[in-house]
Design an enzyme around this catalytic site. Structure first.
Site, PDB file in Angstrom:
ATOM      1  N   ASP A 169       0.836  -1.193   0.000  1.00 36.03           N
ATOM      2  CA  ASP A 169       0.000   0.000   0.000  1.00 36.03           C
ATOM      3  C   ASP A 169       0.878   1.254   0.000  1.00 36.03           C
ATOM      4  O   ASP A 169       0.639   2.201  -0.760  1.00 36.03           O
ATOM      5  CB  ASP A 169      -0.907  -0.027   1.230  1.00 36.03           C
ATOM      6  N   HIS A 264      -4.264   2.872  -7.089  1.00 35.51           N
ATOM      7  CA  HIS A 264      -5.455   2.505  -6.325  1.00 35.51           C
ATOM      8  C   HIS A 264      -6.665   2.294  -7.230  1.00 35.51           C
ATOM      9  O   HIS A 264      -7.546   1.482  -6.911  1.00 35.51           O
ATOM     10  CB  HIS A 264      -5.746   3.556  -5.253  1.00 35.51           C
ATOM     11  N   HIS A 267      -6.322  -1.175  -8.444  1.00 38.97           N
ATOM     12  CA  HIS A 267      -6.751  -2.053  -7.353  1.00 38.97           C
ATOM     13  C   HIS A 267      -8.267  -2.198  -7.356  1.00 38.97           C
ATOM     14  O   HIS A 267      -8.818  -3.303  -7.270  1.00 38.97           O
ATOM     15  CB  HIS A 267      -6.298  -1.502  -5.999  1.00 38.97           C
ATOM     16  N   HIS A 281      -5.494  -5.747   0.456  1.00 38.05           N
ATOM     17  CA  HIS A 281      -5.526  -4.472  -0.268  1.00 38.05           C
ATOM     18  C   HIS A 281      -4.136  -4.073  -0.778  1.00 38.05           C
ATOM     19  O   HIS A 281      -3.950  -3.801  -1.965  1.00 38.05           O
ATOM     20  CB  HIS A 281      -6.064  -3.388   0.679  1.00 38.05           C
TER      21      HIS A 281
END
Length: 380
Positions: A169, A264, A267, A281
């Site tokens: 992340d 992101h 993702h 995540h």
């Protein structure tokens, strides 16, 4: 030019810091509603008892049901009111922390992560789910947490995969902040609708946020592998302390005040694939970072640096690493469509984005990652 920087009021990190939790509770009153799953609370019961005795405060255990849902939030709000709690504590992982944020609604709240798997602890947002675990909505609050309290000893004793996911992340933070700097995007331009009405609407990223995002990346490269080994051995070392700070504080401030971009959004697109649901995540964001770099046509040296880092700590570098062994054109089209919906952060990239460019970038990142693993004889 209007700029903005978002941060918690206090961030405290160190070994055995949980013993000082009562000190921060006393800044609000004497009683706190403690939201966390039973396993996490049992891990730290001794420390909770010690800090309650030392600072003459008490904890009301909420009996957290495991999902940050509207029903659970309402139940816990009623419990906090009934028990006349002076503040809310979110202890554990992401869902307990997000539930605590929703219950506190921007008022007296202390966040106590027991893992360093994401950069969410410092933020003023949360993700709501249905009772059965499906995505519901985002929630945003008038301010960030009052206190973020990190006990590095507790995090060192957690499974190492959480720490590595946190590094995935955090890995995106610099590259996404860089994209926002280059595109002069508003800090929240790529966040879901609703974020745009908050205190940073229309604000550009600050130099401070970009500097923190840069330091986040530098810290991962310098200390990531050593931190992973430290966590495997459940040892608090300077390298582990630095990476915990990078995962939670540097990345948290960097993403919220520096902006999100391609990684992101990729993702979010990948989440439509059922095979990815068993991956964290940060693991999916790591692959999303590679896709963003492909979209940018990043220099080979930069791509190699990111690939080497990912392999050194065992982060995904191809679709197979996040469970996707085969992908059809229809599936990758659906991923790309989800990635580029109007409210997604992909639009903070400093150039036009098309459906075909996203599909091509995913396929090239996947191929490059596979080939790179093979040349390094690496197996996840």
């Amino acid at each position: 030019m209007r700029k903005a920087f978002i941060s918690p009021s206090k961030y405290v990190q160190g070994e055995n810091e949980l013993l000082n939790l009562g000190y921060f509770v006393k800044s609000f009153g004497k009683k706190a509603l403690l939201i966390g799953n039973q396993f996490d609370i049992e891990r730290v019961t001794q420390q909770l008892n010690q800090t309650a005795a030392k600072y003459d405060c008490s904890f009301v255990t909420a009996g957290f049901h495991g999902e940050c849902s509207r029903i659970e939030v309402e139940r816990l709000k009623n419990l906090a009111k009934k028990e006349q709690c002076d503040c809310i504590i979110g202890l554990g992982g992401g869902k307990a922390i997000d539930t605590a944020k929703c219950v506190a609604a921007g008022n007296a709240i202390i966040i106590v992560p027991t893992i360093a798997a994401t950069d969410a602890p410092t933020s003023h947002s949360a993700v709501l789910y249905t009772e059965d675990g499906a995505f519901d909505d985002y929630a945003y609050f008038k301010q960030s947490p009052n206190v973020v309290l990190i006990d590095t000893k507790i995090i060192a004793e957690a499974p190492v995969r959480f720490l590595v996911a946190g590094m995935g992340d955090a890995l995106s933070t610099y590259f996404e902040a860089r994209a926002n700097q280059q595109s002069y995007s508003n800090v929240n331009a790529g966040l879901p609708c609703g974020a745009r009405e908050n205190l940073c609407a229309g604000a550009k990223p600050t130099l401070a946020a970009y500097s923190l995002a840069t330091l986040c990346y530098q810290t991962l490269l310098k200390d990531g592998q050593k931190a992973k080994v430290s966590c495997i051995n459940k040892a608090v070392t300077p390298a582990l302390e630095n990476v915990i700070e990078a995962n939670i504080l540097l990345s948290g401030l960097g993403f919220e005040s520096g902006g999100l971009a391609g990684a992101h959004a990729i993702h979010d697109g990948l989440t439509i694939l059922d095979e990815t649901h068993n991956y964290y995540h940060g693991e999916k964001v790591a692959f999303g970072t590679l896709v963003q770099l492909i979209l940018e046509n990043a220099p080979d040296d930069e791509l190699k640096e990111v690939l080497d880092f990912c392999l050194s700590v065992n982060l995904p570098v191809c679709l197979e690493d996040i469970g996707v062994k085969t992908i059809t054109d229809k599936q990758i089209t659906q991923v790309a469509e989800k990635t580029m919906i109007p409210e997604e952060s992909i639009h903070a990239m400093p150039f036009p984005i098309t459906l075909e460019s996203i599909k091509a970038a995913i396929l090239l990142a996947d191929s490059l990652g596979k080939n790179y693993k093979e040349t390094r004889n690496f197996t996840r």
